[in-house]
Design an enzyme around this catalytic site. Structure first.
Site, PDB file in Angstrom:
ATOM      1  CE1 TYR A 140       4.136   0.091  11.372  1.00 27.58           C
ATOM      2  CE2 TYR A 140       2.503   1.537  12.762  1.00 27.58           C
ATOM      3  CZ  TYR A 140       3.325   1.225  11.432  1.00 27.58           C
ATOM      4  OH  TYR A 140       3.193   1.983  10.478  1.00 27.58           O
ATOM      5  CE  LYS A 191       0.115  -5.477  -2.263  1.00 27.27           C
ATOM      6  NZ  LYS A 191      -0.203  -4.615  -3.650  1.00 27.27           N
ATOM      7  CG  ASP A 223      -1.748  -1.707  -4.525  1.00 34.94           C
ATOM      8  OD1 ASP A 223      -2.830  -2.268  -3.912  1.00 34.94           O
ATOM      9  OD2 ASP A 223      -1.105  -2.296  -5.268  1.00 34.94           O
ATOM     10  CG  ASP A 247       1.000   5.002  10.975  1.00 35.40           C
ATOM     11  OD1 ASP A 247       0.630   6.222  11.149  1.00 35.40           O
ATOM     12  OD2 ASP A 247       2.149   4.768  11.224  1.00 35.40           O
ATOM     13  CG  ASP A 251      -0.553  10.555   9.090  1.00 39.86           C
ATOM     14  OD1 ASP A 251      -1.520  10.492  10.022  1.00 39.86           O
ATOM     15  OD2 ASP A 251       0.675  11.188   9.211  1.00 39.86           O
TER      16      ASP A 251
END
Ligand code: NAD
Length: 356
Positions: A140, A191, A223, A247, A251
């Site tokens: 980001y 990852k 994943d 992020d 959620d």
């Protein structure tokens, strides 16, 4: 020494829910908690009064405070403003001005609310998971970034996922410290099979683990972590992950509990100073009606006591009081079900105060 709490109610239901959290803090103050409050403006309320969503006075107040209690920002009224002065800009500005790099998002499901989740009650009842998300680095913020036009005229969008060792170390330390105070299990999500930046992330976590003999470190690809969160979320104690993975996963985890009005959060800097706020927004659709659930904000106060003010016993008291209120069947509209007693925002605050 008296600790200063900057109180930033913000917009929409912000002032209503913050008022209930202050009731709770006032009880603890009478019981010896040495704090003072100073109020400031943020978001649309600040824009209306000063022309900016994050005035210099609020920056100065937030810097001088030991902790910040925030309601929420935003609302229909300010949606047509230029993006540079929209209420939400105030939130991003305060996070980056104070270097709040560690975002703590617990997903706690009180057993009394197991029916509120979209998952089967036996999968989620008693869930108590903490996600630690890196908040000021990663893709980001990485440079270079942008949209460019290639030689053949085609457009290309690009971002950079970059993590320095020191950035991983500081978020790792926060996560290990938290795991030490909980069940002592930390799952680092990456990852590393595909992304070098998270290969370094994993190596750094393994190195850090040598200083935390009492914490059991495990690793999971993102994943798989997403799948495991909805398959068997109770296997996790603390998760630590990058800005973007956090992020998305946080959620997902918050929805396991099915009730946005119940979930608190903290954003911490290097010294443990923090900003505490509910994860929900300003809910303009229900503002001013005394129906918002103040428990996420009250539980954010418990996090403030635990992580910045080092008053773990008082934090426990608040969390137990919330449990007692739910045991009594008292519910705001968002968590109401048949057979329970529906109450308003201020009545819920009063009930927690009584249970304290
Ligand atoms: P929201 O979280 O405000 O509301 C989503 C839904 O949940 C609404 O139906 C609302 O009534 C309900 N809800 C939220 N909190 C509740 C509570 N405590 N009790 C009962 N019901 C509750 O999200 P949104 O509608 O997408 O956004 C509204 C405004 O809030 C927007 O301006 C948005 O930018 C802003 N926002 C602010 C923050 C923040 O301040 N941290 C976070 C998210 C959204």
């Amino acid at each position: 020494m008296t600790k200063k709490i900057a109180v930033l109610p913000g917009d929409g239901i912000g002032p209503e829910i913050v008022a209930e959290a202050i009731k709770v803090l006032n009880v603890l103050k009478k019981d010896g908690l040495d704090i003072d409050f100073e109020y400031g403006l943020i978001g649309g309320a600040a824009y209306d009064e000063t022309g900016t969503p994050f005035p210099d006075e609020t920056l100065a107040l937030s810097k001088s405070a030991d902790a910040i209690l925030l309601g929420a920002v935003g609302g229909y009224k300010w949606e047509s403003l230029d993006i540079s002065v929209r209420p939400e800009k105030g939130l991003l500005a305060i996070r980056s001005a104070l270097n709040l790099f560690a975002n703590l998002r617990p997903a706690i499901l009180y057993p009394q609310l197991a029916d509120a989740s979209t998952l089967k009650p036996e999968v989620v009842a008693g869930l108590d998971l903490m996600i630690v998300r890196e908040l000021t680095g990663g893709i980001y913020f990485g440079q270079p970034r942008g949209i460019r036009t290639l030689e053949n005229g085609e457009k290309e969008g690009f971002n950079t996922l970059v993590y320095r060792e020191s950035e991983v170390q500081r978020i790792g330390k926060v996560a290990f410290d938290i795991a030490q105070k909980r069940q002592g299990r930390l799952c680092s999500v990456d990852k590393a099979n595909v992304l070098e930046s998270t290969e370094l992330w994993r190596e750094t976590m393994i190195e850090l683990a040598k200083d935390y003999g009492d914490v059991e470190l495990s690793h999971m690809y993102v994943d798989n972590a997403a799948m495991q969160l909805v398959r068997a979320p109770k296997q996790f104690d603390v998760m630590v992950t990058t800005n973007m993975f956090g992020d998305i996963l946080s959620d997902c985890a918050s929805m396991l509990t099915g009730s946005i009005g119940m979930l608190p959060s903290a954003s911490l800097d290097e010294s443990g100073k923090g900003m505490y706020e509910p994860i929900h927004g300003s809910a303009p659709d229900i503002a001013g009606k005394n129906i918002a659930n103040p428990l996420a904000t009250i539980l954010s106060v418990a996090m403030m006591l635990r992580y910045t003010l080092n008053e773990a016993k008082m934090a426990d008291r608040i969390e137990l009081a919330v449990g007692k209120v739910l045991d009594k069947g008292l519910r705001t509209a968002d968590i109401y079900s048949d057979g329970m007693t529906k109450i308003g925002t201020s009545e819920m605050g009063d009930a927690v105060v009584a249970a304290l």
